[in-house]
Design a protein around this motif. Structure first.
Motif, short mmCIF file in Angstrom:
data_model
loop_
_atom_site.label_atom_id
_atom_site.label_comp_id
_atom_site.label_asym_id
_atom_site.label_seq_id
_atom_site.Cartn_x
_atom_site.Cartn_y
_atom_site.Cartn_z
N VAL A 177 0.10 -9.54 -0.37
CA VAL A 177 1.43 -9.79 -0.92
C VAL A 177 2.50 -9.26 0.04
CG1 VAL A 177 0.75 -9.74 -3.36
CG2 VAL A 177 1.38 -7.60 -2.20
N LYS A 178 3.70 -9.80 -0.13
CA LYS A 178 4.86 -9.27 0.58
C LYS A 178 5.79 -8.62 -0.43
CE LYS A 178 8.74 -10.34 3.60
NZ LYS A 178 9.42 -11.32 4.46
N ILE A 179 6.35 -7.48 -0.06
CA ILE A 179 7.32 -6.80 -0.92
C ILE A 179 8.70 -7.36 -0.56
CG2 ILE A 179 8.09 -4.57 -1.80
CD1 ILE A 179 5.03 -5.06 -1.85
N VAL A 180 9.41 -7.88 -1.54
CA VAL A 180 10.67 -8.56 -1.26
C VAL A 180 11.89 -7.78 -1.74
CG1 VAL A 180 9.64 -10.85 -1.23
CG2 VAL A 180 10.45 -9.91 -3.39
N GLU A 181 11.68 -6.70 -2.49
CA GLU A 181 12.80 -5.89 -2.95
C GLU A 181 12.42 -4.42 -2.94
OE1 GLU A 181 14.99 -7.10 -6.53
OE2 GLU A 181 13.83 -8.96 -6.53
N GLY A 182 13.43 -3.55 -3.07
CA GLY A 182 13.18 -2.13 -3.15
C GLY A 182 13.03 -1.46 -1.80
N ARG A 183 12.65 -0.19 -1.80
CA ARG A 183 12.60 0.57 -0.55
C ARG A 183 11.46 0.15 0.37
NH1 ARG A 183 9.47 5.42 -0.47
NH2 ARG A 183 8.18 5.73 -2.32
N HIS A 184 10.50 -0.60 -0.15
CA HIS A 184 9.40 -1.07 0.69
C HIS A 184 9.58 -2.54 1.10
CE1 HIS A 184 7.12 2.59 0.10
NE2 HIS A 184 7.25 2.47 -1.21
N ALA A 185 10.77 -3.08 0.88
CA ALA A 185 11.02 -4.49 1.18
C ALA A 185 10.64 -4.83 2.62
CB ALA A 185 12.48 -4.83 0.92
N GLY A 186 9.94 -5.93 2.79
CA GLY A 186 9.53 -6.37 4.12
C GLY A 186 8.10 -6.03 4.47
N ARG A 187 7.52 -5.06 3.76
CA ARG A 187 6.15 -4.64 4.09
C ARG A 187 5.14 -5.59 3.46
NH1 ARG A 187 4.94 1.66 4.01
NH2 ARG A 187 3.42 0.84 5.54
N ILE A 188 3.94 -5.59 4.03
CA ILE A 188 2.85 -6.43 3.54
C ILE A 188 1.67 -5.52 3.18
CG2 ILE A 188 1.10 -8.11 4.25
CD1 ILE A 188 3.31 -9.51 5.82
N GLY A 189 1.11 -5.77 2.01
CA GLY A 189 0.03 -4.91 1.57
C GLY A 189 -0.98 -5.66 0.72
N TYR A 190 -1.92 -4.89 0.19
CA TYR A 190 -2.98 -5.45 -0.65
C TYR A 190 -2.71 -5.06 -2.10
CZ TYR A 190 -7.56 -6.43 -2.61
OH TYR A 190 -8.57 -6.92 -3.37
N TYR A 191 -2.50 -6.08 -2.93
CA TYR A 191 -2.26 -5.88 -4.36
C TYR A 191 -3.62 -5.73 -5.03
CZ TYR A 191 -0.95 -7.48 -9.12
OH TYR A 191 -0.78 -7.61 -10.48
N ASP A 192 -3.93 -4.50 -5.43
CA ASP A 192 -5.27 -4.17 -5.89
C ASP A 192 -5.42 -4.20 -7.41
OD1 ASP A 192 -8.02 -3.04 -5.36
OD2 ASP A 192 -7.19 -1.38 -6.53
N ASP A 193 -4.36 -3.84 -8.12
CA ASP A 193 -4.47 -3.73 -9.58
C ASP A 193 -3.07 -3.70 -10.17
OD1 ASP A 193 -5.57 -3.50 -12.06
OD2 ASP A 193 -6.49 -1.54 -11.74
N GLU A 194 -2.99 -3.83 -11.49
CA GLU A 194 -1.71 -3.72 -12.15
C GLU A 194 -1.78 -2.64 -13.23
OE1 GLU A 194 -0.74 -7.00 -14.94
OE2 GLU A 194 -2.50 -7.97 -14.05
N ASP A 195 -0.62 -2.17 -13.61
CA ASP A 195 -0.54 -1.10 -14.60
C ASP A 195 0.78 -1.25 -15.35
OD1 ASP A 195 -1.07 1.18 -16.06
OD2 ASP A 195 -1.65 2.37 -14.32
N THR A 196 1.07 -0.29 -16.17
CA THR A 196 2.33 -0.29 -16.92
C THR A 196 3.02 1.05 -16.72
OG1 THR A 196 1.37 -1.75 -18.58
CG2 THR A 196 3.40 -0.61 -19.17
N GLU A 197 4.29 1.00 -16.40
CA GLU A 197 5.07 2.22 -16.17
C GLU A 197 6.08 2.36 -17.31
OE1 GLU A 197 6.65 4.08 -12.14
OE2 GLU A 197 7.87 2.39 -12.79
N PHE A 198 6.05 3.55 -17.95
CA PHE A 198 6.94 3.79 -19.08
C PHE A 198 8.07 4.73 -18.69
CE2 PHE A 198 2.88 2.69 -21.00
CZ PHE A 198 3.25 1.76 -21.95
N ASP A 199 9.14 4.67 -19.46
CA ASP A 199 10.27 5.57 -19.27
C ASP A 199 9.80 7.00 -19.48
OD1 ASP A 199 12.60 7.05 -19.42
OD2 ASP A 199 13.72 5.49 -20.46
N GLU A 200 10.09 7.86 -18.50
CA GLU A 200 9.63 9.26 -18.58
C GLU A 200 10.28 10.02 -19.72
OE1 GLU A 200 10.34 11.04 -14.83
OE2 GLU A 200 8.82 9.85 -13.76
N ASP A 201 11.40 9.51 -20.24
CA ASP A 201 12.10 10.21 -21.32
C ASP A 201 11.55 9.89 -22.70
OD1 ASP A 201 13.80 11.40 -19.49
OD2 ASP A 201 15.24 9.74 -19.56
N ILE A 202 10.55 9.00 -22.76
CA ILE A 202 10.00 8.65 -24.07
C ILE A 202 9.32 9.86 -24.70
CG2 ILE A 202 8.20 7.31 -25.24
CD1 ILE A 202 8.76 5.02 -23.41
N ASN A 203 9.64 10.13 -25.95
CA ASN A 203 8.97 11.19 -26.71
C ASN A 203 7.92 10.51 -27.58
OD1 ASN A 203 8.12 13.24 -28.39
ND2 ASN A 203 10.16 14.12 -28.66
#
Length: 278
Positions: free
Chosen positions: A11-37
């Motif tokens: 895959v190619k990263i098209v946004e964010g601080r890693h934009a332009g880099r190419i890597g291997y998309y190995d898995d997916e996950d879910t990221e939650f808001d750290e403020d959730i109680n």
């Protein structure tokens, strides 16, 4: 493409601080808001998090670690992406990087990270070229790539990306072997092709070979009332009269945009053709 439909792999990263880099998309996950109680959320209430990808910038055994990147920041990689990133990485960590840019200052960790990515990019390029040239697919469209010999590199790129998308490209240097009749093989390739992609440039429009190739399929198109000839504008040129009424895939300013338009057209037209034959 819906981010959730992106397949695992390069895959190619098209946004964010890693934009332009190419890597291997190995898995997916879910990221939650750290403020959730979580203690205050009832068990029957479903909380949706942000889908993220686990990406390695390099081979799994070589990369320094994985990165968690929002799924919407990814897209499938193309040959153009790989070639451009390869040049960028050579300018960052290649043997002559410091010579070309004396002000370049990378610490050992940064250099190793870029070297791992460069190794991965080179590996993917080689694998894609081998896949495109030597392995047959049993699905997708058969696509004859008509081009001038001076546009050979660009034709290879299109062929490689068509193969990566599940189609079967026909390219003279891949499909005509030593001792075989060139006119006979070209005639066979055109006859069996679902589509002819015409790579348009000033060299192509002045080539009688290219004109004969796409003309053969163009008159089939007229007789059958079904699209067979797909123009791909590689460089500015005088577009042939018979093709002026057609919309072309424009590769002049952005290879990836042109490729996306071409793949969408082939997928749609191939599905229509398959349904009409049932």
């Amino acid at each position: 493409m819906n981010p959730k439909d992106i397949p695992y792999g390069s895959v190619k990263i098209v946004e964010g601080r890693h934009a332009g880099r190419i890597g291997y998309y190995d898995d997916e996950d879910t990221e939650f808001d750290e403020d959730i109680n979580w203690d205050e959320i009832p068990e029957d209430v479903e909380v949706e998090g942000r889908p993220v990808a686990i990406v390695y910038f390099g081979d799994f055994f070589v990369a320094s670690g994985y990165f968690v990147i929002p799924l919407e920041h990814l897209r499938p990689v193309t040959t153009d992406d790989l070639m451009r990133r390869r040049e960028e990485l050579h300018s960052l960590c290649g043997p002559f990087a410091r010579f070309k840019n004396p002000e370049l200052d990378l610490d050992a960790e940064e250099k190793n990270c870029y070297l791992a990515e460069l190794h991965y990019v080179d590996t993917v390029l080689v694998e894609r070229m081998i896949e495109a040239r030597y392995r047959n697919t049993s699905h997708g469209a058969k696509v004859f790539i008509s081009h001038s010999s001076r546009d050979k590199t660009f034709a290879r790129w299109i062929g490689t990306d068509l193969k990566a998308a599940g189609h079967t490209p026909w390219l003279d240097e891949w499909d005509i072997h030593v001792g075989e009749s060139i006119p006979a093989k070209i005639s066979s390739g055109l006859r069996e092709a679902d589509f002819v992609v015409v790579v348009l440039s000033e060299h192509a429009v002045s080539s009688q070979w290219v004109e004969r190739e796409w003309h053969a399929k163009y008159w089939n198109e007229v007789a059958q009332g079904r699209i067979h000839v797909l123009p791909a504008l590689y460089k500015d040129c005088e577009i042939p009269e018979l093709l002026k009424t057609k919309r072309y895939a424009d590769f002049r300013n952005n290879y990836n945009d042109g490729l996306e338009d071409l793949l969408v057209a082939i997928d749609r037209l191939h599905d229509i053709g398959g349904q009409s034959q049932k």
